[in-house]
Design an enzyme around this catalytic site. Structure first.
Site, PDB file in Angstrom:
ATOM      1  N   PHE A  11       0.849  -1.193   0.000  1.00  0.00           N
ATOM      2  CA  PHE A  11       0.000   0.000   0.000  1.00  0.00           C
ATOM      3  C   PHE A  11       0.888   1.248   0.000  1.00  0.00           C
ATOM      4  CE2 PHE A  11      -2.701   3.261   1.914  1.00  0.00           C
ATOM      5  CZ  PHE A  11      -3.793   3.170   1.070  1.00  0.00           C
ATOM      6  N   ASP A  46       1.691  -4.986   8.438  1.00  0.00           N
ATOM      7  CA  ASP A  46       0.509  -4.136   8.301  1.00  0.00           C
ATOM      8  C   ASP A  46      -0.714  -5.049   8.215  1.00  0.00           C
ATOM      9  OD1 ASP A  46      -1.569  -2.498   7.411  1.00  0.00           O
ATOM     10  OD2 ASP A  46      -0.256  -1.256   6.178  1.00  0.00           O
ATOM     11  N   TYR A  93     -10.701   1.416  10.606  1.00  0.00           N
ATOM     12  CA  TYR A  93     -11.906   1.805   9.864  1.00  0.00           C
ATOM     13  C   TYR A  93     -12.340   0.816   8.794  1.00  0.00           C
ATOM     14  CZ  TYR A  93      -8.350   3.935   6.766  1.00  0.00           C
ATOM     15  OH  TYR A  93      -7.262   4.184   5.972  1.00  0.00           O
ATOM     16  N   LYS A  94     -11.631  -0.303   8.642  1.00  0.00           N
ATOM     17  CA  LYS A  94     -12.051  -1.294   7.663  1.00  0.00           C
ATOM     18  C   LYS A  94     -12.899  -2.353   8.370  1.00  0.00           C
ATOM     19  CE  LYS A  94      -7.881  -0.398   4.905  1.00  0.00           C
ATOM     20  NZ  LYS A  94      -8.426   0.231   3.685  1.00  0.00           N
ATOM     21  N   ARG A 112     -12.590  -4.751  -6.995  1.00  0.00           N
ATOM     22  CA  ARG A 112     -12.348  -5.332  -5.679  1.00  0.00           C
ATOM     23  C   ARG A 112     -13.660  -5.443  -4.914  1.00  0.00           C
ATOM     24  NH1 ARG A 112      -8.605  -2.412  -1.074  1.00  0.00           N
ATOM     25  NH2 ARG A 112     -10.521  -1.261  -0.679  1.00  0.00           N
TER      26      ARG A 112
END
Lengths: 413, 413
Positions: free
Chosen positions: A140, A211, A236-237, A384
């Site tokens: 990322f 991560d 937040y995911k 996705r």
């Protein structure tokens, strides 16, 4: 749709509905607020709103802030309550989800800032002659940028070595100080072997920074079982903490004596002593820097309560069942349209998302979003779809595939 | 109270009430929610709740997050709306309060993290032979800890020179790379000469990093007028953004080409390009690291609207009138009790707080808080009273002093 198609479809749908009827997590859906007419396959970008969060925010704003004012920092401090302890209370709720001890977690700041903290500490612990930070070329962006920025701050003394994921193992050499890797690739959904890779890195004297952005809350994670050194993740995911929710940092207990290079008063052993020198708080709390963002952190705190009665093994089983069903239903579409599955079929190598390459991925995703099938486009050509077992049913999978089919057929794409 | 005391008191109170009757900011009090029975003199630690914030939080949680879901990141992006632009919208509201151009401000992260960003950039810009970071020995702990931590990360190549405030000017030598100073001392309320000190530092080739924790929103600040290099400040004190509200960073336009050492995807010129290398966004936006904490940031955004119609010169005039009145009413108490005023009487040297030393300061403040007079104890012996012209009247000053008098007399302290 032909008559044959419809018969097949009905049969497939009823099989999925049978799975839903046996779903031990089906009742969790009621704990989320989701808009009508939407199949939300983007919980791996922003988790849905837990029903308990708005009331908690109102309570924090009106009672704790408005009426309690400054007293709320220390109110109930004797029983571990009060805003001062909020990062620690969230850490305690998070610990079982990631296989950490509560005092190995520091909650607050963004994922990026926590990558910086972890990487700086790990580089300090590594033998000074090792000068490579090994990462995935497709990691990322923030992970790559933080490594670049930290290295620039250190006068470029390290090499940030970015290699294709498939070649990482071959680069575990005695040049490498630290690996900085994301367990689940944000584009492909490919899941690395956390324990195995960590063991192979350790065998070469390499420290690991992981991560967990697409891992925490998505399936059981066992950081201590995998002997991980440092890890961090996103609130937040899959943890549903709200847009930009505070992130977390894991520092294995054996590394707690490492210096803290980004330190503030809230990581001090006694913040209100207002001492001139930094004396770290016990455990990972020392990595809390500034005053906790109470509103955002309280939303995350409330969101984590959704997990209190969740068996993470059941969650993982459902996640795999959902992604298996999606891949299976997509097979005929992939045969007729230029869709290439880029997510591994092997369960051990899969996170909780499924991605396809498509040459017109951006336009296809725009059309899907227009129909209420909310997934993500990721450059250059990725569709996705994230699956969140707490609020998805197998019937949602079915609806999503029907929408994808309609869009592809309409567009002739 | 003797009859003479009461007559004097009534006369003093009526004079204060006359000031309140002429107060051009009196109407702003209605924009805050404050509990009954409290005189809140701690807005310099946590600002009071603006009335518009709870509704905004509910809107963000239920509509933007709950119903809009991931679409809220980019909804209305064409008109600068959407969560992606939230840090920039907040920067635009903040800019006039601190004398910055909007593109010189980055909003997000804690004050401590922003000190780190500013100090790292300033040290990079300073001539490499200069090896001193000059700061006040009594600077706020986070400022000291960040300087220590960053210096440790840089292998101790700098000396963090901590000197008494009164001796700072004498230390502006060609050894000094950067000054890291807080404009208003958090204990004494002493205000430094921002423009004058910056000019004297510049004359010696020194870069300046200013902490505006007790300045922003407390009085007009003119960063560009003072030719400041870097500054940062707190969102939760005089800006009333809520507990742990996001902080801000000011980077003068002339320094925008400096490298960013703590960078994430949200500071990239095109975040969704997901590029492997960091290309900074224009202006100070490049200093935004991770995904903005939307809940906390939205509260700050709403809170800043309170300032939209405020003349900052009027706010400063009222602040000085309140602190003058407080000091004057405290005179007879200071004559009878072991109270030592440590806040300067000169207006130019005063922030928006008044502090006294008292040998039993902690116990006195506990008693005051028990009576609803909410100030702060600060080690080792400081009673701190913050005045916020948006929601304080001169009659509040009167009530506070009556409470202090009662506590001191009851305690014989």
């Amino acid at each position: 749709m032909t008559v044959f198609d419809r018969l097949f479809a009905d049969s497939a749908l009823s099989q999925l509905q049978e799975k839903d009827a046996r779903d031990p997590l089906a009742h969790k859906r009621a704990e989320f607020i989701l808009p009508d007419g939407v199949v939300y396959l983007d919980g791996n970008s922003l988790g849905a709103l837990p029903r308990r969060v708005p009331a908690r925010l109102a309570q924090v704003a009106e009672q704790e802030w408005g009426a309690g004012l400054i007293r709320s920092w220390t109110a109930g401090a004797g029983t571990g309550q009060g805003w001062m302890n909020l990062p620690d209370r969230v850490a305690a709720k998070l610990a079982p989800l990631v296989g950490a001890q509560p005092h190995e977690l520091s909650v607050g700041d963004s994922t990026g800032v926590n990558i910086f903290k972890a990487l700086a500490a790990a580089l300090h612990l590594a033998p000074p002659e090792r000068r490579v930070i090994l990462t995935d070329a497709d990691n990322f962006p923030t992970d790559l940028y933080v490594a670049q920025g930290l290295n620039a701050l250190l006068d470029g003394r390290y090499e940030v070595r970015r290699v294709p994921g498939a070649e990482l193992e071959g680069h575990l050499t005695d040049e490498v100080a630290v690996t900085l890797l994301t367990e689940v690739d944000y584009r492909t959904g490919r899941r690395m072997d956390l324990a195995g890779f960590t063991a192979r890195a350790h065998a070469q004297g390499i420290l690991t920074v992981w991560d967990l952005a697409h891992s925490a809350g998505a399936f059981p994670v066992d950081l201590n079982g995998a002997d991980v050194d440092f890890a961090l993740g996103c609130g937040y995911k899959y943890l549903n903490g709200g847009p930009g929710a505070p992130a977390f940092l894991f520092v294995a207990q054996r590394h707690h004596a490492a210096p803290v290079f980004l330190s503030g008063w809230m990581g001090h052993a006694d913040p209100f002593e207002m001492a001139r020198d930094f004396t770290p708080a016990p455990g990972a709390r020392r990595y809390v820097v500034g005053t906790p963002m109470v509103l955002s952190l309280s939303a995350l705190d409330a969101a984590l309560d959704v997990f209190a009665d969740v068996d993470m093994a059941e969650l993982r089983a459902k996640s795999l069942s959902l992604t298996d069903a999606f891949i299976e239903l997509m097979e005929p579409l992939a045969a007729q349209h230029p869709l290439t599955l880029v997510t591994p079929r092997a369960h051990a190598e899969r996170g909780s998302q499924v991605s396809y390459q498509h040459p017109q991925a951006r336009a296809v995703m725009d059309a899907l979003i227009g129909r209420g099938i909310l997934g993500d486009f990721r450059t250059p050509d990725i569709l996705r779809f994230g699956f969140t077992p707490l609020y998805h049913s197998h019937a949602d999978v079915w609806r999503a595939v029907q929408g994808i089919r309609a869009v592809l057929e309409e567009r002739g794409a």
